[in-house]
Scaffold this motif. Structure first.
Motif, PDB file in Angstrom:
ATOM      1  N   PRO A   1      24.958  14.470  -7.320  1.00  0.00           N
ATOM      2  CA  PRO A   1      23.489  14.657  -7.476  1.00  0.00           C
ATOM      3  C   PRO A   1      22.748  13.860  -8.748  1.00  0.00           C
ATOM      4  CG  PRO A   1      24.606  16.725  -7.343  1.00  0.00           C
ATOM      5  CD  PRO A   1      25.769  15.471  -7.393  1.00  0.00           C
ATOM      6  N   LYS A   2      23.574  13.264  -9.456  1.00  0.00           N
ATOM      7  CA  LYS A   2      23.113  12.358 -10.538  1.00  0.00           C
ATOM      8  C   LYS A   2      22.846  11.240 -10.113  1.00  0.00           C
ATOM      9  CE  LYS A   2      25.630  14.642 -14.176  1.00  0.00           C
ATOM     10  NZ  LYS A   2      26.348  15.664 -13.573  1.00  0.00           N
ATOM     11  N   GLY A   3      23.314  10.469  -8.787  1.00  0.00           N
ATOM     12  CA  GLY A   3      22.948   9.461  -8.432  1.00  0.00           C
ATOM     13  C   GLY A   3      21.607   9.432  -7.294  1.00  0.00           C
ATOM     14  N   VAL A   4      21.085  10.738  -7.441  1.00  0.00           N
ATOM     15  CA  VAL A   4      19.926  11.029  -6.066  1.00  0.00           C
ATOM     16  C   VAL A   4      18.781  11.241  -6.822  1.00  0.00           C
ATOM     17  CG1 VAL A   4      19.329  12.296  -4.165  1.00  0.00           C
ATOM     18  CG2 VAL A   4      21.859  11.502  -4.406  1.00  0.00           C
ATOM     19  N   ASP A   5      17.707  10.802  -6.401  1.00  0.00           N
ATOM     20  CA  ASP A   5      16.395  11.188  -7.125  1.00  0.00           C
ATOM     21  C   ASP A   5      16.391  12.756  -6.302  1.00  0.00           C
ATOM     22  OD1 ASP A   5      15.946   8.849  -8.149  1.00  0.00           O
ATOM     23  OD2 ASP A   5      15.283   7.908  -6.584  1.00  0.00           O
ATOM     24  N   LEU A   6      16.263  13.712  -7.103  1.00  0.00           N
ATOM     25  CA  LEU A   6      15.940  15.099  -6.572  1.00  0.00           C
ATOM     26  C   LEU A   6      14.834  15.328  -6.264  1.00  0.00           C
ATOM     27  CD1 LEU A   6      18.635  17.027  -8.686  1.00  0.00           C
ATOM     28  CD2 LEU A   6      19.164  16.093  -6.505  1.00  0.00           C
TER      29      LEU A   6
END
Length: 295
Positions: A247-252
């Motif tokens: 999730p840290k590598g994705v634009d939530l």
């Protein structure tokens, strides 16, 4: 085929050239000590005796993230015998289910033993290499078999690469599998979400060869060696998919993606994707591919 995955070990200086282990035991001890990180399989036992009548020892016994029994067999180099040996032990395991469940209960508790998924036992063969004949042979069996090539890189890195991954239901055609319901216990009151689940199923199965669909009561897992997606039964207005993407590598995006690293949920994966519309499904496909590559 996924790229070679490298896992850092302790100490030493990395060499450029990959190498085989000095001994088969070196591979076995490393995998057993890091089995959950490497294979998403919880370690249960090493050199497990099959008794005086059967007269053998299973290299490693484990249970995967979906509750399926796992046998792991190792060879230092190329050896077709690893497949036949593993299948021999897999047949023994299916005839000794209560013994295996007692082992799971002793190691992991009563709840884990009650959730063992006997319809999807797995054999993972870890070896220095495999021939095209090995790959053909596993496709002729009605068992779930993964052929995994290893390499050492100096004393710092250990690499794993999936050579072949075959599901026990491989005899069914892909068309037939796509027509089957992807989600267990799905309520069909809402046609839109049921159609969405069918579309997700087709997309996930189409990401590569050897993808296994593993139905559980509360989710359906998609794996190639390890889970990369878990789909929950359709809700009235949305479909939840959990991915192994970081999730840290994705634009939530609120209402579409969510970090559930510390939140309880069905299935595995720290990235939650909420699908409500065809537009959601379109933009989720890059995340599906990202998770497939990561797993």
């Amino acid at each position: 085929m996924p790229d070679l995955k490298l896992y850092k070990m302790k100490g030493g200086v990395t060499e450029v050239m990959p190498r085989l282990a000095d001994a088969e035991a070196d591979v076995q001890s490393l995998v057993e000590a890091n089995m959950e990180a490497l294979l998403d399989v919880r370690f249960l036992a090493t050199e497990y005796s099959t008794g005086p009548v059967h007269g053998g020892r299973i290299d490693s016994l484990g249970i995967d993230e979906n509750g399926a029994p796992v046998i792991v067999e190792y060879k230092r180099g190329t050896d077709a015998g690893v497949i036949h040996q593993g299948l021999y032990y897999l047949s023994w395991l299916m005839d000794h289910r209560s013994e295996y469940q007692h082992l799971v209960r002793d190691r992991l508790g009563v709840a884990a033993a009650a959730q063992v998924l006997w319809r999807a036992p797995r054999l993972i063969c870890v070896a220095g290499d495999f021939t095209r004949y090995d790959v053909h042979a596993v496709r002729e069996h009605r068992r779930s078999i993964d052929l995994v090539r290893y390499r050492f890189f100096g004393t710092e890195y250990f690499g794993l690469e999936t050579v072949a991954s075959v599901t026990g239901r491989a005899a069914a055609s892909r068309t037939a599998r796509r027509r089957a319901s992807a989600v267990p216990s799905a309520r069909r009151r809402d046609g839109a979400m049921t159609d969405m689940a069918a579309a997700v199923d087709e997309i996930l199965l189409g990401l590569g060869d050897g993808i296994t669909r593993v139905p559980r009561q509360t989710y359906c897992a998609y794996q190639r060696l390890r889970n990369f997606a878990c789909v929950c039964p359709p809700q009235k207005s949305k479909l939840l998919v959990y991915l192994k993407a970081d999730p840290k590598g994705v634009d939530l995006v609120p209402g579409f993606t969510r970090d559930v690293t510390r939140l309880g949920h069905h299935g595995t994966g720290d990235l939650e994707v909420q699908l409500r519309t065809e537009r959601d499904l379109e933009r989720a496909q890059d995340l599906f591919r990202l998770s497939y590559a990561a797993a």
